[in-house]
Enzyme design. Structure first.
Site, PDB file in Angstrom:
ATOM      1  N   LYS A  13      -1.667   6.023  -7.722  1.00 51.91           N
ATOM      2  CA  LYS A  13      -0.461   6.467  -8.436  1.00 51.91           C
ATOM      3  C   LYS A  13      -0.762   6.696  -9.918  1.00 51.91           C
ATOM      4  O   LYS A  13      -0.363   7.710 -10.484  1.00 51.91           O
ATOM      5  CB  LYS A  13       0.670   5.424  -8.305  1.00 51.91           C
ATOM      6  CG  LYS A  13       1.111   5.166  -6.887  1.00 51.91           C
ATOM      7  CD  LYS A  13       2.312   4.224  -6.835  1.00 51.91           C
ATOM      8  CE  LYS A  13       2.042   2.832  -7.357  1.00 51.91           C
ATOM      9  NZ  LYS A  13       1.088   2.041  -6.551  1.00 51.91           N
ATOM     10  N   ARG A  88      10.385  -0.481  -7.012  1.00 48.20           N
ATOM     11  CA  ARG A  88       9.530  -1.192  -6.065  1.00 48.20           C
ATOM     12  C   ARG A  88      10.351  -2.044  -5.096  1.00 48.20           C
ATOM     13  O   ARG A  88       9.768  -2.720  -4.251  1.00 48.20           O
ATOM     14  CB  ARG A  88       8.609  -2.123  -6.835  1.00 48.20           C
ATOM     15  CG  ARG A  88       7.122  -1.747  -6.804  1.00 48.20           C
ATOM     16  CD  ARG A  88       6.435  -2.731  -7.713  1.00 48.20           C
ATOM     17  NE  ARG A  88       5.036  -2.857  -7.563  1.00 48.20           N
ATOM     18  CZ  ARG A  88       4.148  -2.346  -8.430  1.00 48.20           C
ATOM     19  NH1 ARG A  88       4.532  -1.567  -9.413  1.00 48.20           N
ATOM     20  NH2 ARG A  88       2.877  -2.616  -8.274  1.00 48.20           N
ATOM     21  N   ARG A 127     -12.165  -0.524  -9.161  1.00 49.20           N
ATOM     22  CA  ARG A 127     -11.472  -0.355 -10.447  1.00 49.20           C
ATOM     23  C   ARG A 127     -11.880  -1.485 -11.391  1.00 49.20           C
ATOM     24  O   ARG A 127     -12.152  -1.255 -12.571  1.00 49.20           O
ATOM     25  CB  ARG A 127      -9.958  -0.349 -10.225  1.00 49.20           C
ATOM     26  CG  ARG A 127      -9.158  -0.293 -11.514  1.00 49.20           C
ATOM     27  CD  ARG A 127      -7.751   0.193 -11.276  1.00 49.20           C
ATOM     28  NE  ARG A 127      -6.889  -0.830 -10.696  1.00 49.20           N
ATOM     29  CZ  ARG A 127      -5.647  -0.581 -10.264  1.00 49.20           C
ATOM     30  NH1 ARG A 127      -5.158   0.630 -10.305  1.00 49.20           N
ATOM     31  NH2 ARG A 127      -4.917  -1.554  -9.782  1.00 49.20           N
ATOM     32  N   ARG A 139      -8.188  -6.304 -15.100  1.00 52.07           N
ATOM     33  CA  ARG A 139      -6.892  -6.864 -14.724  1.00 52.07           C
ATOM     34  C   ARG A 139      -7.084  -8.129 -13.890  1.00 52.07           C
ATOM     35  O   ARG A 139      -7.867  -8.145 -12.954  1.00 52.07           O
ATOM     36  CB  ARG A 139      -6.096  -5.826 -13.909  1.00 52.07           C
ATOM     37  CG  ARG A 139      -5.442  -4.797 -14.778  1.00 52.07           C
ATOM     38  CD  ARG A 139      -4.780  -3.730 -13.946  1.00 52.07           C
ATOM     39  NE  ARG A 139      -3.828  -4.256 -12.978  1.00 52.07           N
ATOM     40  CZ  ARG A 139      -3.017  -3.492 -12.241  1.00 52.07           C
ATOM     41  NH1 ARG A 139      -3.059  -2.180 -12.374  1.00 52.07           N
ATOM     42  NH2 ARG A 139      -2.190  -4.046 -11.398  1.00 52.07           N
ATOM     43  N   ARG A 150      -0.402  -8.773  -3.307  1.00 56.69           N
ATOM     44  CA  ARG A 150       0.234  -7.540  -3.789  1.00 56.69           C
ATOM     45  C   ARG A 150       0.562  -6.625  -2.612  1.00 56.69           C
ATOM     46  O   ARG A 150       1.614  -5.987  -2.582  1.00 56.69           O
ATOM     47  CB  ARG A 150      -0.678  -6.824  -4.799  1.00 56.69           C
ATOM     48  CG  ARG A 150      -0.786  -7.586  -6.111  1.00 56.69           C
ATOM     49  CD  ARG A 150      -1.929  -7.108  -6.976  1.00 56.69           C
ATOM     50  NE  ARG A 150      -1.768  -5.752  -7.430  1.00 56.69           N
ATOM     51  CZ  ARG A 150      -2.769  -5.012  -7.921  1.00 56.69           C
ATOM     52  NH1 ARG A 150      -3.989  -5.508  -7.999  1.00 56.69           N
ATOM     53  NH2 ARG A 150      -2.549  -3.791  -8.320  1.00 56.69           N
TER      54      ARG A 150
HETATM   55  P1  AMP Z   1       0.968  -2.140 -11.227  1.00 58.61           P
HETATM   56  O1  AMP Z   1       0.235  -1.896 -12.496  1.00 58.61           O
HETATM   57  O2  AMP Z   1       1.987  -1.098 -10.905  1.00 58.61           O
HETATM   58  O3  AMP Z   1       0.047  -2.440 -10.074  1.00 58.61           O
HETATM   59  O4  AMP Z   1       1.805  -3.491 -11.470  1.00 58.61           O
HETATM   60  C1  AMP Z   1       1.172  -4.716 -11.757  1.00 58.61           C
HETATM   61  C2  AMP Z   1       2.145  -5.867 -11.557  1.00 58.61           C
HETATM   62  O5  AMP Z   1       3.246  -5.722 -12.449  1.00 58.61           O
HETATM   63  C3  AMP Z   1       2.777  -5.968 -10.177  1.00 58.61           C
HETATM   64  O6  AMP Z   1       1.949  -6.640  -9.241  1.00 58.61           O
HETATM   65  C4  AMP Z   1       4.040  -6.753 -10.492  1.00 58.61           C
HETATM   66  O7  AMP Z   1       3.757  -8.121 -10.721  1.00 58.61           O
HETATM   67  C5  AMP Z   1       4.457  -6.146 -11.813  1.00 58.61           C
HETATM   68  N1  AMP Z   1       5.315  -4.956 -11.633  1.00 58.61           N
HETATM   69  C6  AMP Z   1       5.026  -3.664 -11.977  1.00 58.61           C
HETATM   70  N2  AMP Z   1       6.032  -2.839 -11.667  1.00 58.61           N
HETATM   71  C7  AMP Z   1       6.993  -3.624 -11.100  1.00 58.61           C
HETATM   72  C8  AMP Z   1       8.274  -3.358 -10.549  1.00 58.61           C
HETATM   73  N3  AMP Z   1       8.783  -2.115 -10.499  1.00 58.61           N
HETATM   74  N4  AMP Z   1       8.981  -4.413 -10.050  1.00 58.61           N
HETATM   75  C9  AMP Z   1       8.500  -5.658 -10.093  1.00 58.61           C
HETATM   76  N5  AMP Z   1       7.293  -5.982 -10.578  1.00 58.61           N
HETATM   77  C10 AMP Z   1       6.540  -4.971 -11.095  1.00 58.61           C
END
Ligand code: AMP
Length: 197
Positions: A13, A88, A127, A139, A150
């Protein structure tokens, strides 16, 4: 154009959003990036979110909805935006619909990157390796143990959005297993066909 990119962690994404930014000249709104910035800055939201993110779980709907509502009112979002990693959960999907309705705005499309689960953990490990090699921060949640959580969160809370947007006639599935360029091409073709501006 207002677009949602949907897909499990590691689906691509973020990579695809960055390419669409250039093509459509609208910003990428990654709630993950915004939350990581809040964690790094130790803001009250960041302090609350850190442990949840490190464990691979989802931050509360109230927190992310508030972050997005504030972000979409910034001037650079006037012509649209790409939502990457948001919504999400079903309550988040309802929230974004309400936010847009309040602003007399509509969503143009929801693009689902369709990927094979088995490839995902490898992508995440990659990554982390690439970030390390480039001297960038790795990360904390990009490791196989947290990744499992996740992915579980994705299936439990995010996958239902596929049906939600399908029922609204907005879902566009794209094969996320092809090369990065091919996926970009497929997304652009899908958006062109949908008449997104
Ligand atoms: P990402 O970078 O999109 O993989 O997000 C990393 C982490 O941020 C996720 O595993 C969640 O802990 C948190 N996070 C990101 N976007 C959301 C969302 N829309 N709702 C809830 N938690 C989020």
């Amino acid at each position: 154009m207002r677009l949602i990119l949907l897909g499990p962690p590691g689906a691509g994404k973020g990579t695809q959003a960055q390419r669409l930014v250039e093509r459509y000249n609208i910003p990428q709104l990654s709630t993950g990036d915004m939350l990581r910035a809040a964690v790094a800055a130790k803001t009250p939201v960041g302090v609350k979110a850190k442990a949840v993110m490190d464990a691979g779980e989802l931050v509360s709907d109230a927190i992310v909805n508030a972050i997005v509502a504030e972000r979409i009112d910034q001037p650079d979002c006037a012509n649209g935006f790409i939502l990457d990693g948001y919504p999400r959960t079903l309550p988040q999907a309802d929230a974004v619909q309400a936010m847009l309705a309040e602003r007399n705005q509509t969503l143009d499309a929801v693009v689902e990157l369709v990927v094979d689960d088995k490839a995902l953990v490898g992508r995440i490990v990659n990554r982390a390796r690439e970030a390390q090699a480039a001297g960038q921060p790795v990360r904390k949640d990009d490791n196989p143990e947290v990744f499992e959580e996740r992915l579980r969160e994705y299936y439990k809370k995010t996958a239902p959005l596929i049906g939600y947007y399908y029922a609204k006639g907005m879902l566009k599935g794209v094969d996320g297993m092809a090369s990065i360029d091919e996926v970009t091409g497929a997304i652009e073709a899908t958006l062109d066909a949908a008449g997104a501006k």
